[in-house]
Every structure is written in structure tokens, then in C-alpha cells.
Design a protein around this motif. Structure first.
Motif, PDB file in Angstrom:
ATOM      1  N   UNK A  24      75.441  38.554 -10.308  1.00  0.00           N
ATOM      2  CA  UNK A  24      76.043  39.780  -9.799  1.00  0.00           C
ATOM      3  C   UNK A  24      75.586  40.902 -10.729  1.00  0.00           C
ATOM      4  N   UNK A  25      74.627  41.701 -10.279  1.00  0.00           N
ATOM      5  CA  UNK A  25      74.033  42.716 -11.145  1.00  0.00           C
ATOM      6  C   UNK A  25      75.034  43.775 -11.588  1.00  0.00           C
ATOM      7  N   UNK A  26      76.025  44.064 -10.770  1.00  0.00           N
ATOM      8  CA  UNK A  26      77.038  45.056 -11.128  1.00  0.00           C
ATOM      9  C   UNK A  26      77.862  44.556 -12.326  1.00  0.00           C
ATOM     10  N   UNK A  27      78.325  43.320 -12.232  1.00  0.00           N
ATOM     11  CA  UNK A  27      79.107  42.737 -13.328  1.00  0.00           C
ATOM     12  C   UNK A  27      78.252  42.536 -14.568  1.00  0.00           C
ATOM     13  N   UNK A  28      77.028  42.119 -14.357  1.00  0.00           N
ATOM     14  CA  UNK A  28      76.127  41.886 -15.485  1.00  0.00           C
ATOM     15  C   UNK A  28      75.833  43.185 -16.236  1.00  0.00           C
ATOM     16  N   UNK A  29      75.644  44.258 -15.518  1.00  0.00           N
ATOM     17  CA  UNK A  29      75.402  45.556 -16.157  1.00  0.00           C
ATOM     18  C   UNK A  29      76.557  45.909 -17.092  1.00  0.00           C
ATOM     19  N   UNK A  30      77.785  45.702 -16.613  1.00  0.00           N
ATOM     20  CA  UNK A  30      78.959  45.969 -17.465  1.00  0.00           C
ATOM     21  C   UNK A  30      78.955  45.051 -18.683  1.00  0.00           C
TER      22      UNK A  30
ATOM     23  N   UNK B  88      76.541  43.674 -20.308  1.00  0.00           N
ATOM     24  CA  UNK B  88      75.522  43.944 -21.335  1.00  0.00           C
ATOM     25  C   UNK B  88      75.484  45.410 -21.742  1.00  0.00           C
ATOM     26  N   UNK B  89      76.436  46.203 -21.223  1.00  0.00           N
ATOM     27  CA  UNK B  89      76.534  47.604 -21.619  1.00  0.00           C
ATOM     28  C   UNK B  89      75.415  48.475 -21.073  1.00  0.00           C
ATOM     29  N   UNK B  90      75.005  48.204 -19.849  1.00  0.00           N
ATOM     30  CA  UNK B  90      73.916  48.953 -19.238  1.00  0.00           C
ATOM     31  C   UNK B  90      74.441  49.772 -18.058  1.00  0.00           C
ATOM     32  N   UNK B  91      73.661  50.778 -17.688  1.00  0.00           N
ATOM     33  CA  UNK B  91      73.936  51.454 -16.423  1.00  0.00           C
ATOM     34  C   UNK B  91      73.538  50.490 -15.302  1.00  0.00           C
ATOM     35  N   UNK B  92      73.698  50.931 -14.066  1.00  0.00           N
ATOM     36  CA  UNK B  92      73.411  50.063 -12.920  1.00  0.00           C
ATOM     37  C   UNK B  92      72.036  49.398 -13.049  1.00  0.00           C
ATOM     38  N   UNK B  93      71.987  48.114 -12.725  1.00  0.00           N
ATOM     39  CA  UNK B  93      70.735  47.364 -12.772  1.00  0.00           C
ATOM     40  C   UNK B  93      70.117  47.291 -11.385  1.00  0.00           C
ATOM     41  N   UNK B  94      68.798  47.411 -11.356  1.00  0.00           N
ATOM     42  CA  UNK B  94      68.046  47.338 -10.106  1.00  0.00           C
ATOM     43  C   UNK B  94      66.840  46.433 -10.324  1.00  0.00           C
ATOM     44  N   UNK B  95      66.401  45.775  -9.265  1.00  0.00           N
ATOM     45  CA  UNK B  95      65.218  44.943  -9.382  1.00  0.00           C
ATOM     46  C   UNK B  95      63.999  45.810  -9.643  1.00  0.00           C
ATOM     47  N   UNK B  96      63.176  45.375 -10.596  1.00  0.00           N
ATOM     48  CA  UNK B  96      61.952  46.101 -10.918  1.00  0.00           C
ATOM     49  C   UNK B  96      60.880  45.780  -9.876  1.00  0.00           C
ATOM     50  N   UNK B  97      59.954  46.669  -9.731  1.00  0.00           N
ATOM     51  CA  UNK B  97      58.841  46.469  -8.805  1.00  0.00           C
ATOM     52  C   UNK B  97      57.795  45.547  -9.444  1.00  0.00           C
ATOM     53  N   UNK B  98      56.950  44.993  -8.602  1.00  0.00           N
ATOM     54  CA  UNK B  98      55.963  44.030  -9.106  1.00  0.00           C
ATOM     55  C   UNK B  98      55.001  44.653 -10.110  1.00  0.00           C
ATOM     56  N   UNK B  99      54.660  45.937  -9.964  1.00  0.00           N
ATOM     57  CA  UNK B  99      53.756  46.550 -10.934  1.00  0.00           C
ATOM     58  C   UNK B  99      54.412  46.644 -12.315  1.00  0.00           C
ATOM     59  N   UNK B 100      55.737  46.827 -12.366  1.00  0.00           N
ATOM     60  CA  UNK B 100      56.449  46.821 -13.651  1.00  0.00           C
ATOM     61  C   UNK B 100      56.436  45.422 -14.252  1.00  0.00           C
TER      62      UNK B 100
ATOM     63  N   UNK C 212      65.013  40.792 -18.690  1.00  0.00           N
ATOM     64  CA  UNK C 212      64.663  39.529 -18.051  1.00  0.00           C
ATOM     65  C   UNK C 212      65.931  38.686 -18.071  1.00  0.00           C
ATOM     66  N   UNK C 213      66.500  38.465 -16.896  1.00  0.00           N
ATOM     67  CA  UNK C 213      67.739  37.708 -16.760  1.00  0.00           C
ATOM     68  C   UNK C 213      67.362  36.249 -16.493  1.00  0.00           C
ATOM     69  N   UNK C 214      67.861  35.335 -17.326  1.00  0.00           N
ATOM     70  CA  UNK C 214      67.599  33.902 -17.150  1.00  0.00           C
ATOM     71  C   UNK C 214      68.935  33.235 -16.871  1.00  0.00           C
ATOM     72  N   UNK C 215      69.092  32.807 -15.621  1.00  0.00           N
ATOM     73  CA  UNK C 215      70.353  32.243 -15.162  1.00  0.00           C
ATOM     74  C   UNK C 215      70.111  30.816 -14.664  1.00  0.00           C
TER      75      UNK C 215
END
Length: 163
Positions: A70-76, A78-90, A60-63
Motif C-alpha cells: 500500500x504505497x500510501x501507508x508506506x509513504x507515511x 518511511x516519512x515520504x511524500x506520496x509515492x508513485x511508480x517510476x517510469x521505465x527510463x528512470x 526500491x521497495x522489496x516486499x
């Protein structure tokens, strides 16, 4: 007041967190909050619910509302692989809310404490932070330190990042 809002208020009161609540028309975007004057004299969090490439880690990103993430920069950062938006059911499964009502208070519904909360460094010292109480017909205002206290009391991991 519906059950979602009552649950958030109860969680705040259980932690002895001071807050102010304002009821308003349903809003689903920052522009709508701005149009009814709710973003004045406060830092309102823009919230993004994402997962890593494998879908096994959720964030949960709170900005701050006036920034773009920028999800690409944010992934780096926080030490994560590529970030993608989750679906509404998630979103519903993890935080118990749908699109338009996502906020930091959603962690009270994360029974497995599996969502990592990522807080924009520009928000962490906010003295008046606004968020929906799991329903987008109301807004709660409190210190960011108290919003973080709420998330920590739910057992969620908190990360701070430059967003």
C-alpha cells in the motif's frame, strides 16, 4: 551468461557472499516464477521502483512475494511524500534494468547511491531469499542478510518497514 549477470556474481564474490544461481526461461511476473517452481522453499522478493511526489527521491521497495504494498501507508511509514511508480527510463537510469528484471541487485548500478532500499520486515530474517541478478533469465538465492550486505557495500541507504 550475459554481462549483467556476471557483474552481479562478481559483486557477490567480492563480498564473499555465498549464493546459488539458477538459469531459467525469461520471467516477468511472480506468477511466472511460481509456475516454474522457483518460489518454493524460499522468500522471493517482489520489487517496486517508486519515487516521491517531486520525483527527487527514489525507492526500491522489496516486499515478500505474497504481499501487496500500500504505497500510501508506506509513504507515511518511511516519512515520504506520496509515492508513485517510476517510469521505465528512470528504472534504467538508476538501476540499469527494465521492467521485469527489477531486484535488489540493481543497486550495484546505482553509482550515485541515490536509491533508498526499503525492505519488508517480514523478509529481513530470510535464510533463503531469491532475486534476479539484473536479468530475468536467472535467479540468485542467498540469505537476506547477505543481500542487504551487498546493498550496503554499494552505499545505498536501507530502511526496514512493515509492508
Amino acid at each position: 551468461m550475459n554481462e549483467s549477470i556476471k557483474k552481479v556474481i562478481q559483486a557477490l564474490e567480492n563480498e564473499n557472499i555465498a549464493y546459488e544461481i539458477v538459469f531459467h526461461e525469461k520471467v516477468s511476473a511472480m506468477e511466472e516464477l511460481e509456475s516454474i517452481g522457483l518460489t518454493q522453499n524460499c522468500d522471493f522478493g517482489k520489487n517496486l521502483f517508486v519515487h516521491n511526489r517531486s520525483g527527487k527521491e527514489h525507492f526500491l521497495i522489496v516486499v515478500r512475494e505474497d504481499k501487496q504494498a500500500d504505497l500510501k501507508s508506506l509513504a507515511r511509514a518511511i516519512g515520504s511524500s506520496r509515492l508513485e511508480f517510476a517510469k521505465e527510463d528512470e528504472l534504467m537510469s538508476f538501476l540499469g534494468v527494465g521492467y521485469g528484471a527489477v531486484s535488489l541487485s540493481g543497486v550495484i548500478n546505482d553509482k550515485e547511491h541515490s536509491v533508498t532500499v526499503v525492505i519488508d520486515n517480514d523478509l529481513k530474517d530470510s535464510q533463503r531469499f531469491g532475486m534476479h541478478p539484473n536479468d530475468n533469465t536467472a535467479s540468485v538465492f542467498l540469505k537476506m542478510s547477505d543481500a542487504i550486505k551487498l546493498a550496503e557495500s554499494c552505499g545505498n541507504r536501507i530502511i526496514y518497514a512493515d509492508i
